[in-house]
Design a protein around this motif. Structure first.
Motif, short mmCIF file in Angstrom:
data_model
loop_
_atom_site.label_atom_id
_atom_site.label_comp_id
_atom_site.label_asym_id
_atom_site.label_seq_id
_atom_site.Cartn_x
_atom_site.Cartn_y
_atom_site.Cartn_z
N THR A 1 0.83 -1.21 0.00
CA THR A 1 0.00 0.00 0.00
C THR A 1 0.86 1.25 0.00
OG1 THR A 1 -0.08 0.05 2.42
CG2 THR A 1 -1.83 -1.17 1.29
N THR A 2 2.18 1.10 0.06
CA THR A 2 3.13 2.21 0.19
C THR A 2 2.72 3.16 1.31
OG1 THR A 2 2.04 3.56 -1.52
CG2 THR A 2 3.82 2.09 -2.23
N THR A 3 2.21 2.57 2.39
CA THR A 3 1.80 3.33 3.57
C THR A 3 2.39 2.66 4.81
OG1 THR A 3 -0.30 3.92 2.52
CG2 THR A 3 -0.18 4.17 4.90
N ILE A 4 2.91 3.49 5.71
CA ILE A 4 3.38 2.96 6.99
C ILE A 4 2.61 3.64 8.12
CG2 ILE A 4 5.66 2.41 6.06
CD1 ILE A 4 5.76 5.04 8.60
N TYR A 48 6.75 6.64 0.70
CA TYR A 48 5.74 6.06 1.59
C TYR A 48 4.91 7.18 2.21
CZ TYR A 48 7.74 1.36 1.49
OH TYR A 48 8.17 0.11 1.09
N ASP A 49 3.62 6.94 2.32
CA ASP A 49 2.75 7.83 3.07
C ASP A 49 2.74 7.38 4.53
OD1 ASP A 49 1.91 9.34 0.82
OD2 ASP A 49 0.51 7.75 0.27
N VAL A 50 2.47 8.33 5.44
CA VAL A 50 2.52 8.03 6.87
C VAL A 50 1.14 8.24 7.49
CG1 VAL A 50 3.52 8.68 9.09
CG2 VAL A 50 4.95 8.70 7.03
N LEU A 51 0.67 7.21 8.21
CA LEU A 51 -0.55 7.32 9.01
C LEU A 51 -0.13 7.45 10.47
CD1 LEU A 51 -2.95 4.61 7.48
CD2 LEU A 51 -3.08 7.09 7.21
N ALA A 76 -2.92 -2.34 11.18
CA ALA A 76 -2.80 -3.63 10.50
C ALA A 76 -4.01 -3.89 9.60
CB ALA A 76 -2.64 -4.76 11.52
N SER A 77 -5.20 -3.49 10.07
CA SER A 77 -6.42 -3.70 9.27
C SER A 77 -6.43 -2.84 8.02
CB SER A 77 -7.66 -3.41 10.12
OG SER A 77 -7.79 -2.02 10.38
N LYS A 78 -5.67 -1.74 8.06
CA LYS A 78 -5.56 -0.88 6.87
C LYS A 78 -4.47 -1.37 5.93
CE LYS A 78 -7.36 3.43 8.86
NZ LYS A 78 -8.03 2.82 10.01
N GLN A 79 -3.87 -2.50 6.26
CA GLN A 79 -2.87 -3.16 5.43
C GLN A 79 -1.64 -2.29 5.20
OE1 GLN A 79 -5.43 -4.26 2.05
NE2 GLN A 79 -5.37 -6.38 2.78
N VAL A 80 -1.21 -1.56 6.25
CA VAL A 80 0.03 -0.80 6.12
C VAL A 80 1.18 -1.77 5.89
CG1 VAL A 80 -0.77 1.13 7.55
CG2 VAL A 80 0.41 -0.79 8.63
N ASP A 81 2.21 -1.29 5.22
CA ASP A 81 3.35 -2.15 4.90
C ASP A 81 4.29 -2.34 6.09
OD1 ASP A 81 2.40 -2.36 2.32
OD2 ASP A 81 3.57 -0.64 1.61
#
Length: 335
Positions: free
Chosen positions: A64-67, A95-98, A117-122
């Motif tokens: 997802t290129t998200t961490i 990478y985008d950051v949440l 984890a439910s948002k499928q972060v990498d």
């Protein structure tokens, strides 16, 4: 040509006359597409204003290129400087950051890891003074690598980036001992936290033992991580007849200093203070606070770089990284 406000991958495929799979391969950088077709797809994307959804891309690429970043307090200068280092390196590697704020509540920390984890972060970077068993179990069950930044798990199993807290506190106490102090107080967070019990306290006791000073648990204090807590604990420190203090947080140290000055103590002649985080608070006060210097930006940046390697299944020689610290001598110590 007017762009559609909500163009989809179907619109792009129809415009070019190719399959959805072909558009997906172009979006995800797959080289198995003819250059002429790739050019047409990219032109259509530009004309239609199509913005690929990160989650949709993830379905094809497994990424997802998200961490995710779990942060105890977004208003705390220490953690915000770590976060800046994380964000800069994340941007460098696209990478985008949440970011999630937990107020250092184990229940909220567990929820944060589950939600990310439910948002499928990498991958996930965890910041905070403590990882309780429930949080550790949740991290173990997450289908993503996790790196600790400025945090310690008691078993040392999770990849982490820190300073050597034992040596840092030991050096701070050594400084006060050389300045002829013998009743040096230590203020930490809860002793149930590994960073306090297994690191800060050990450094404190080691330095006292070297100086042939008997450890006195009446000089050991626990305080919440804010200015008001510093004011409150200072009364007890004064009553214990301490002549110096090592504090684990800059706001706590400020509260202690102001209380001592209000009660007739000269800083540093009568009472010395060394704090630990070296945020901007240390240089806007008078006198300026002597502090253990931590490379906060670098801790965040190195943690993020380690996470990129883990997400790409690269081999890492050292997963327990300790960056160098300093002792920034200012106005709350004699030298």
């Amino acid at each position: 040509m007017q762009k559609k406000s909500s163009a989809t991958i179907y619109d792009v495929a129809n415009r070019v006359g190719v399959s959805l799979a072909t558009v997906s391969r172009v979006v995800n950088g797959n080289s198995n597409v003819r250059e002429s077709t790739k050019r047409k797809v990219l032109d259509a994307i530009e004309e239609l204003g199509y913005h690929p959804n990160a989650v949709a891309r993830g379905l094809a690429s497994k990424k997802t290129t998200t961490i995710g970043v779990v942060m105890p307090d977004v208003t705390d200068m220490y953690y915000s400087e770590l976060a800046r280092g994380i964000d800069d390196v994340a941007n460098m590697y696209h990478y985008d950051v949440l970011l999630t704020n937990t107020d250092e509540d184990p229940v909220r920390e567990t929820m944060a890891v589950n939600n990310l984890a439910s948002k499928q972060v990498d991958g996930i970077i965890f910041m905070g003074n403590e990882l309780d068993r429930e949080v550790l179990n949740t991290i173990a069950g997450a289908d993503a690598p996790v790196v600790l930044a400025g945090s310690i798990d008691a078993e040392g199993q999770l990849p982490s980036v820190n300073i050597d807290y034992v040596k840092a506190v030991e050096e701070a106490v050594d400084t006060m001992v050389k300045n002829k102090h013998k009743r040096i107080a230590l203020v930490t967070g809860p002793m149930t936290h590994a960073i306090n019990k297994l690191h800060r306290l050990v450094g404190y006791q080691t330095a006292l033992e070297k100086a042939d000073i008997v450890f006195d648990d009446k000089l050991l204090f626990v305080a919440h991580q804010d200015y008001a807590a510093g004011l409150q604990i200072a009364e007890k420190i004064l009553a214990a007849e301490a002549d110096g203090v090592i504090a684990y947080d800059d706001e706590v140290a400020l509260g202690i200093m102001n209380y001592m000055r209000e009660h007739g103590k000269r800083i540093p002649e009568d009472f010395e203070i060394i704090t630990s985080n070296d945020t901007k608070f240390t240089i806007v006060t008078r006198p300026e606070l002597t502090s253990i210097g931590q490379p906060k930006y670098d801790i965040g940046a190195v943690a993020m770089r380690m996470l990129t390697k883990l997400m790409n299944n690269e081999i890492i020689d050292d997963t327990q990284v300790k960056l160098p610290h300093t002792l920034e001598r200012r106005g709350t110590t004699i030298n």
